[in-house]
Design a protein around this motif. Structure first.
Motif, mmCIF file in Angstrom:
data_model
loop_
_atom_site.group_PDB
_atom_site.id
_atom_site.type_symbol
_atom_site.label_atom_id
_atom_site.label_comp_id
_atom_site.label_asym_id
_atom_site.label_seq_id
_atom_site.Cartn_x
_atom_site.Cartn_y
_atom_site.Cartn_z
ATOM 1 N N PHE A 30 6.849 -6.940 -7.119
ATOM 2 C CA PHE A 30 6.248 -7.728 -6.007
ATOM 3 C C PHE A 30 5.913 -7.012 -4.828
ATOM 4 O O PHE A 30 6.575 -5.997 -4.646
ATOM 5 C CB PHE A 30 7.021 -8.907 -5.739
ATOM 6 N N VAL A 31 5.314 -7.552 -3.638
ATOM 7 C CA VAL A 31 4.809 -6.934 -2.435
ATOM 8 C C VAL A 31 5.105 -8.126 -1.377
ATOM 9 O O VAL A 31 4.943 -9.081 -1.798
ATOM 10 C CB VAL A 31 3.408 -6.168 -2.450
ATOM 11 N N LEU A 32 5.477 -7.613 -0.367
ATOM 12 C CA LEU A 32 5.501 -8.396 0.828
ATOM 13 C C LEU A 32 4.436 -7.970 1.765
ATOM 14 O O LEU A 32 4.542 -6.858 2.380
ATOM 15 C CB LEU A 32 6.944 -8.373 1.463
ATOM 16 N N THR A 33 3.677 -8.897 2.251
ATOM 17 C CA THR A 33 2.802 -8.501 3.401
ATOM 18 C C THR A 33 2.807 -9.390 4.607
ATOM 19 O O THR A 33 3.363 -10.414 4.484
ATOM 20 C CB THR A 33 1.349 -8.717 2.798
ATOM 21 N N ASP A 34 2.700 -8.609 5.601
ATOM 22 C CA ASP A 34 2.901 -9.427 7.066
ATOM 23 C C ASP A 34 1.730 -10.209 7.375
ATOM 24 O O ASP A 34 0.424 -9.626 7.886
ATOM 25 C CB ASP A 34 3.184 -8.202 8.123
ATOM 26 N N SER A 35 1.734 -11.355 7.553
ATOM 27 C CA SER A 35 0.613 -12.362 8.043
ATOM 28 C C SER A 35 0.397 -12.175 9.476
ATOM 29 O O SER A 35 -0.837 -12.716 9.948
ATOM 30 C CB SER A 35 0.973 -13.668 7.661
ATOM 31 N N GLN A 36 1.400 -11.504 10.077
ATOM 32 C CA GLN A 36 0.977 -11.395 11.613
ATOM 33 C C GLN A 36 0.104 -10.243 12.187
ATOM 34 O O GLN A 36 -0.159 -10.118 13.302
ATOM 35 C CB GLN A 36 2.289 -11.534 12.443
ATOM 36 N N LEU A 37 0.074 -9.335 11.188
ATOM 37 C CA LEU A 37 -0.601 -8.189 11.547
ATOM 38 C C LEU A 37 -2.163 -7.954 11.012
ATOM 39 O O LEU A 37 -2.241 -8.799 9.945
ATOM 40 C CB LEU A 37 0.163 -6.681 10.925
ATOM 41 N N PRO A 38 -3.085 -7.308 11.844
ATOM 42 C CA PRO A 38 -4.322 -7.158 11.280
ATOM 43 C C PRO A 38 -4.422 -6.657 9.910
ATOM 44 O O PRO A 38 -3.745 -5.773 9.441
ATOM 45 C CB PRO A 38 -4.946 -6.196 12.326
ATOM 46 N N ASP A 39 -5.201 -7.378 9.335
ATOM 47 C CA ASP A 39 -5.629 -6.955 7.723
ATOM 48 C C ASP A 39 -4.292 -7.167 6.624
ATOM 49 O O ASP A 39 -4.205 -6.607 5.690
ATOM 50 C CB ASP A 39 -6.015 -5.708 7.790
ATOM 51 N N MET A 40 -3.176 -7.861 7.221
ATOM 52 C CA MET A 40 -2.184 -8.175 6.465
ATOM 53 C C MET A 40 -1.523 -7.182 5.293
ATOM 54 O O MET A 40 -1.580 -6.975 4.375
ATOM 55 C CB MET A 40 -2.456 -9.353 5.508
ATOM 56 N N PRO A 41 -0.969 -5.933 6.282
ATOM 57 C CA PRO A 41 -0.576 -4.716 5.547
ATOM 58 C C PRO A 41 0.767 -4.946 4.547
ATOM 59 O O PRO A 41 1.326 -6.005 5.022
ATOM 60 C CB PRO A 41 -0.366 -3.918 6.718
ATOM 61 N N ILE A 42 0.683 -4.284 3.670
ATOM 62 C CA ILE A 42 2.242 -4.504 2.697
ATOM 63 C C ILE A 42 3.171 -3.751 3.622
ATOM 64 O O ILE A 42 3.090 -2.366 3.984
ATOM 65 C CB ILE A 42 2.114 -3.657 1.515
ATOM 66 N N VAL A 43 4.193 -4.380 3.726
ATOM 67 C CA VAL A 43 5.401 -3.666 4.662
ATOM 68 C C VAL A 43 6.902 -3.801 3.497
ATOM 69 O O VAL A 43 7.666 -3.136 4.052
ATOM 70 C CB VAL A 43 5.962 -4.944 5.782
ATOM 71 N N TYR A 44 6.469 -3.960 2.453
ATOM 72 C CA TYR A 44 7.645 -3.980 1.316
ATOM 73 C C TYR A 44 6.923 -4.043 -0.024
ATOM 74 O O TYR A 44 6.104 -4.621 -0.287
ATOM 75 C CB TYR A 44 8.681 -4.948 1.210
ATOM 76 N N ALA A 45 7.407 -2.993 -0.868
ATOM 77 C CA ALA A 45 6.923 -2.840 -2.118
ATOM 78 C C ALA A 45 8.177 -2.404 -3.157
ATOM 79 O O ALA A 45 8.933 -1.686 -2.839
ATOM 80 C CB ALA A 45 6.117 -1.867 -2.346
ATOM 81 N N SER A 46 8.437 -3.527 -4.202
ATOM 82 C CA SER A 46 9.515 -3.087 -4.885
ATOM 83 C C SER A 46 9.534 -2.039 -5.849
ATOM 84 O O SER A 46 8.357 -1.431 -6.120
ATOM 85 C CB SER A 46 9.669 -4.371 -5.688
ATOM 86 N N ASP A 47 10.544 -1.474 -6.508
ATOM 87 C CA ASP A 47 10.316 -0.345 -7.232
ATOM 88 C C ASP A 47 9.640 -0.782 -8.569
ATOM 89 O O ASP A 47 8.830 0.186 -9.228
ATOM 90 C CB ASP A 47 11.809 -0.056 -7.773
ATOM 91 N N ALA A 48 9.711 -1.749 -8.905
ATOM 92 C CA ALA A 48 9.091 -2.327 -10.330
ATOM 93 C C ALA A 48 7.247 -2.237 -10.084
ATOM 94 O O ALA A 48 6.459 -2.179 -10.920
ATOM 95 C CB ALA A 48 9.386 -3.763 -10.678
ATOM 96 N N PHE A 49 7.068 -2.549 -8.811
ATOM 97 C CA PHE A 49 5.727 -2.639 -8.403
ATOM 98 C C PHE A 49 4.933 -1.142 -8.436
ATOM 99 O O PHE A 49 4.153 -1.029 -8.874
ATOM 100 C CB PHE A 49 5.491 -3.221 -6.944
ATOM 101 N N LEU A 50 5.818 -0.331 -7.934
ATOM 102 C CA LEU A 50 5.411 1.126 -7.790
ATOM 103 C C LEU A 50 5.268 1.642 -9.313
ATOM 104 O O LEU A 50 4.521 2.491 -9.699
ATOM 105 C CB LEU A 50 6.550 1.944 -7.127
#
Length: 399
Positions: free
Chosen positions: A259-279
């Motif tokens: 999974f990834v977590l994106t920040d809805s408050q930042l422009p273009d909703m960047p990823i702020v966390y990426a799990s090891d399984a996603f990598l």
């Protein structure tokens, strides 16, 4: 939640990468020149593992570097480790501050020992987030009671600092979320039945620990300058938007789903966390993912209508599930069974969106008795709990 399928080699590779991308490759040699016993951990990696252990530490503990790197400190605790001290350290990690405690832990052969434990966070100079925790271990005298008689250490010189044995009874996720707890050597012939009493750490012990911390921070600062990702021993600026606290990073690291977590408050909703399984699924390194919008996984054959459906769901602040063609780092394709959901903080405001991925070839597998839909919802639920708990803790610490 799924169990991690990453091999020990893969995990060690992630650990090496996390350390090398922040500091010059020469930092390990420089740290090994320091005589002190210390460890460095990374709260952004799943399990908050040890990413560096000093040569002096390894010599005193009898462990090889391979036996220490990647371990979380809870496995080195034992039945007589003081839980109050453990919770004090845990709270310091949550609040991202320095802590000093006297701690009983266990060496490789199972012998209990005392030490003065000083832990301090290392901050990124530009963004103010915690990059690492450094823990120094300084030996202190211990008293023992054997056969009803109390006596002090009678050996020549100070007892050594050592790491504790892995004990099944303390390997629970409900214990401490840090990779730093070590222990103090006394007489290796002492039996497990002896009662060990702690003598107070002296001012000299405390000065030695503080001096060691300062030396380590000086080395880390110097070798981070060449990478342009400078660290410092004090928070030089307040964390901005997109900042994830150490406690949230640690909590998210327990979730083994991709999974990834994106920040809805930042422009273009960047990823702020990426799990090891996603990598592992995508082939990217963590530093190549953070700060980017998820569209980098799309390619020329990705369906634009599916992308539009995702965009509309995000704008409408609602969850959606799609089947989308994505691309790995090596340009190979995979069908992604993707579930996206808004994540609210403790005040009820949408702070993030979480995207949970399951490769279609694995879609029909039941893992831990859960089908794909249940696995995704389980991961989303765990992320929501972690975010709300973290925002509640942040609010209380600032009040």
């Amino acid at each position: 939640m799924e169990e991690s399928t990453s091999s020990p080699t893969t995990q060690l590779g992630l650990i090496e990468q996390s350390f090398n991308c922040r500091y010059s490759r020469w930092v390990r040699e420089a740290l090994d020149e320091l005589p002190e016993s210390f460890t460095i951990t990374d709260p952004s990696i799943s399990g908050h593992p040890i990413v560096f252990a000093s040569r002096g530490f390894l010599k005193m503990t009898g462990y090889s570097r391979e036996e220490v790197i990647g371990k979380n400190g809870r496995v080195f605790q034992g039945p007589r480790t003081n839980r109050r001290s453990v919770m004090e350290i845990r709270q310091a990690i949550r609040e991202e501050r320095t802590v000093e405690v006297s701690l009983l832990n266990y060496r490789k052969d199972g012998t209990p020992f005392w030490m003065l434990f000083l832990m301090s966070p290392v901050f990124g100079k530009k963004d103010g987030r915690v990059i690492n925790f450094v823990a120094v271990q300084v030996p202190i005298y211990a008293k023992q009671r054997r056969n009803g008689a109390r006596f002090s250490d009678g050996g020549s010189g100070l007892p050594e600092v050592v790491l504790g044995s892995c004990r099944r009874e303390v390997c629970s996720d409900s214990l401490l979320d840090f990779g730093l707890v070590l222990s103090l050597d006394t007489n290796p012939r002492e039996s497990e039945n002896d009662e060990i009493e702690l003598s107070e750490a002296s001012d000299l012990n405390k000065q030695r620990a503080l001096g060691a911390i300062n030396n380590i921070l000086s080395v880390l600062t110097h070798y981070s300058e060449s990478t342009g990702r400078v660290v410092c021993g004090k928070r030089c600026c307040l964390p901005g938007a997109g900042f994830l606290s150490s406690s949230l990073n640690i909590s998210l690291g327990r979730i083994k789903q991709s999974f990834v977590l994106t920040d809805s408050q930042l422009p273009d909703m960047p990823i702020v966390y990426a799990s090891d399984a996603f990598l592992k699924l995508t082939g990217y390194d963590r530093h190549e993912v953070l700060g980017r919008n998820c569209r980098f996984l799309s390619g020329e054959d990705t369906d634009s209508l599916t992308l539009y459906q995702i965009k509309q769901s995000i704008h409408g602040e609602r969850a959606c599930t799609v089947r989308i063609l994505n691309y790995r780092k090596d340009k190979s394709i995979f069908w992604n069974f993707l579930h996206i959901s808004p994540v609210r903080n403790a005040s009820g405001k949408i702070a993030y969106f979480v995207g949970v991925q399951i490769e279609e070839c694995c879609k029909n597998q039941d893992i831990n008795g859960l089908n794909p839909d249940r696995r995704q919802l389980s991961a989303v639920g765990a992320v929501k709990i972690a975010v709300r708990s973290s925002s509640m803790g942040a609010g209380s610490s600032l009040s």
